[in-house]
Enzyme design. Structure first.
Site, PDB file in Angstrom:
ATOM      1  CE  LYS A  94      -4.000  -2.186   2.228  1.00 38.18           C
ATOM      2  NZ  LYS A  94      -5.116  -1.978   3.197  1.00 38.18           N
TER       3      LYS A  94
ATOM      4  CE1 TYR B  24      -9.564  -2.867  -0.132  1.00 43.64           C
ATOM      5  CE2 TYR B  24      -8.730  -0.891  -1.204  1.00 43.64           C
ATOM      6  CZ  TYR B  24      -8.523  -2.014  -0.423  1.00 43.64           C
ATOM      7  OH  TYR B  24      -7.276  -2.287   0.078  1.00 43.64           O
TER       8      TYR B  24
ATOM      9  CG  ASN C 152      -3.806  -2.342   6.688  1.00 45.78           C
ATOM     10  OD1 ASN C 152      -3.647  -1.968   5.520  1.00 45.78           O
ATOM     11  ND2 ASN C 152      -4.783  -3.151   7.055  1.00 45.78           N
TER      12      ASN C 152
ATOM     13  CG  HIS D 100      -5.677  -6.202  -0.170  1.00 45.26           C
ATOM     14  ND1 HIS D 100      -6.868  -6.245   0.497  1.00 45.26           N
ATOM     15  CD2 HIS D 100      -5.780  -7.068  -1.210  1.00 45.26           C
ATOM     16  CE1 HIS D 100      -7.670  -7.117  -0.121  1.00 45.26           C
ATOM     17  NE2 HIS D 100      -7.031  -7.622  -1.167  1.00 45.26           N
TER      18      HIS D 100
ATOM     19  CD  GLU E  69      -8.922  -9.307  -3.752  1.00 46.76           C
ATOM     20  OE1 GLU E  69      -7.787  -9.655  -3.346  1.00 46.76           O
ATOM     21  OE2 GLU E  69      -9.833  -8.936  -2.978  1.00 46.76           O
TER      22      GLU E  69
HETATM   23  P1  CMP Z   1      -7.682  -4.435   3.294  1.00 50.38           P
HETATM   24  O1  CMP Z   1      -7.284  -5.843   3.515  1.00 50.38           O
HETATM   25  O2  CMP Z   1      -7.008  -3.706   2.211  1.00 50.38           O
HETATM   26  O3  CMP Z   1      -9.259  -4.395   3.037  1.00 50.38           O
HETATM   27  C1  CMP Z   1     -10.062  -3.327   3.441  1.00 50.38           C
HETATM   28  C2  CMP Z   1      -9.304  -2.284   4.175  1.00 50.38           C
HETATM   29  O4  CMP Z   1     -10.084  -1.357   4.890  1.00 50.38           O
HETATM   30  C3  CMP Z   1      -8.454  -2.932   5.253  1.00 50.38           C
HETATM   31  O5  CMP Z   1      -7.393  -3.615   4.652  1.00 50.38           O
HETATM   32  C4  CMP Z   1      -8.083  -1.742   6.124  1.00 50.38           C
HETATM   33  O6  CMP Z   1      -6.897  -1.111   5.701  1.00 50.38           O
HETATM   34  C5  CMP Z   1      -9.264  -0.831   5.896  1.00 50.38           C
HETATM   35  N1  CMP Z   1     -10.044  -0.735   7.105  1.00 50.38           N
HETATM   36  C6  CMP Z   1     -10.656  -1.715   7.759  1.00 50.38           C
HETATM   37  N2  CMP Z   1     -11.302  -1.243   8.842  1.00 50.38           N
HETATM   38  C7  CMP Z   1     -11.063   0.067   8.854  1.00 50.38           C
HETATM   39  C8  CMP Z   1     -11.443   1.105   9.728  1.00 50.38           C
HETATM   40  N3  CMP Z   1     -12.208   0.870  10.795  1.00 50.38           N
HETATM   41  N4  CMP Z   1     -11.018   2.334   9.439  1.00 50.38           N
HETATM   42  C9  CMP Z   1     -10.250   2.565   8.346  1.00 50.38           C
HETATM   43  N5  CMP Z   1      -9.866   1.613   7.480  1.00 50.38           N
HETATM   44  C10 CMP Z   1     -10.263   0.383   7.740  1.00 50.38           C
END
Ligand code: CMP
Length: 139
Positions: free
Chosen positions: A10, A50, A113, A116, A127
């Site tokens: 990311k 998403y 984070n 993904h 995906e």
């Molecule tokens: P990802 O696996 O990319 O799939 C959805 C993403 O939404 C997840 O990782 C997080 O980075 C993001 N996400 C999930 N919960 C929250 C939250 N409460 N606030 C902000 N981002 C979120």
């Protein structure tokens, strides 16, 4: 279980120049990068990717974050690839992630984070096809 899964490194990771550190952890976990490209996602591309989260309160922020800089999309190969990748990624929220996982060691927040990973073999196929042509994947 399928032996391929999909990963995104990311924008928080490209910004901090740690795509190599992330990839090293994937490789050390037994995954092999069989397709990789650095891209700047468009808003439309991120919203489509998403789409399952579009009713979530964090959808707008998630899309804005994912287009805030380049990402590296990858196809990963290995035995039980989807679960293996999820294990090395760690919990979505780095605060809850186990020691030694990518998110515990490298992630900044639940939004930033670092990685993904597909959450099922079925989604991995979808995906992968969203970002890669078959000839771009060299196993
Ligand atoms: P990802 O696996 O990319 O799939 C959805 C993403 O939404 C997840 O990782 C997080 O980075 C993001 N996400 C999930 N919960 C929250 C939250 N409460 N606030 C902000 N981002 C979120």
């Amino acid at each position: 279980a399928a032996n391929r899964t999909f990963s995104i490194i990311k924008p928080d990771a490209t910004r901090r120049n740690i795509t190599g550190a992330v990839t090293k952890m994937l490789e050390e976990a037994g995954l092999r990068v069989i397709a990789s490209k650095r891209i700047q996602m468009t808003r439309e591309q991120a919203e489509g990717f998403y789409a399952v989260h579009k009713e979530r309160p964090f959808f707008g922020e998630l899309v804005s974050f994912m287009i805030s800089g380049p990402v590296v999309v990858q196809v990963l190969e290995g035995e039980n690839a989807m679960q293996r990748n999820r294990d090395i990624m760690g919990a979505t929220n780095p605060a809850n992630a186990d020691a030694g996982t990518i998110r515990k060691e490298l992630a900044e927040s639940i939004e930033a984070n670092t990685v993904h990973g597909s959450d099922s073999d079925e989604n991995a196929e979808i995906e992968i096809a969203y970002f890669f042509k078959p000839e771009e994947i060299v196993g």
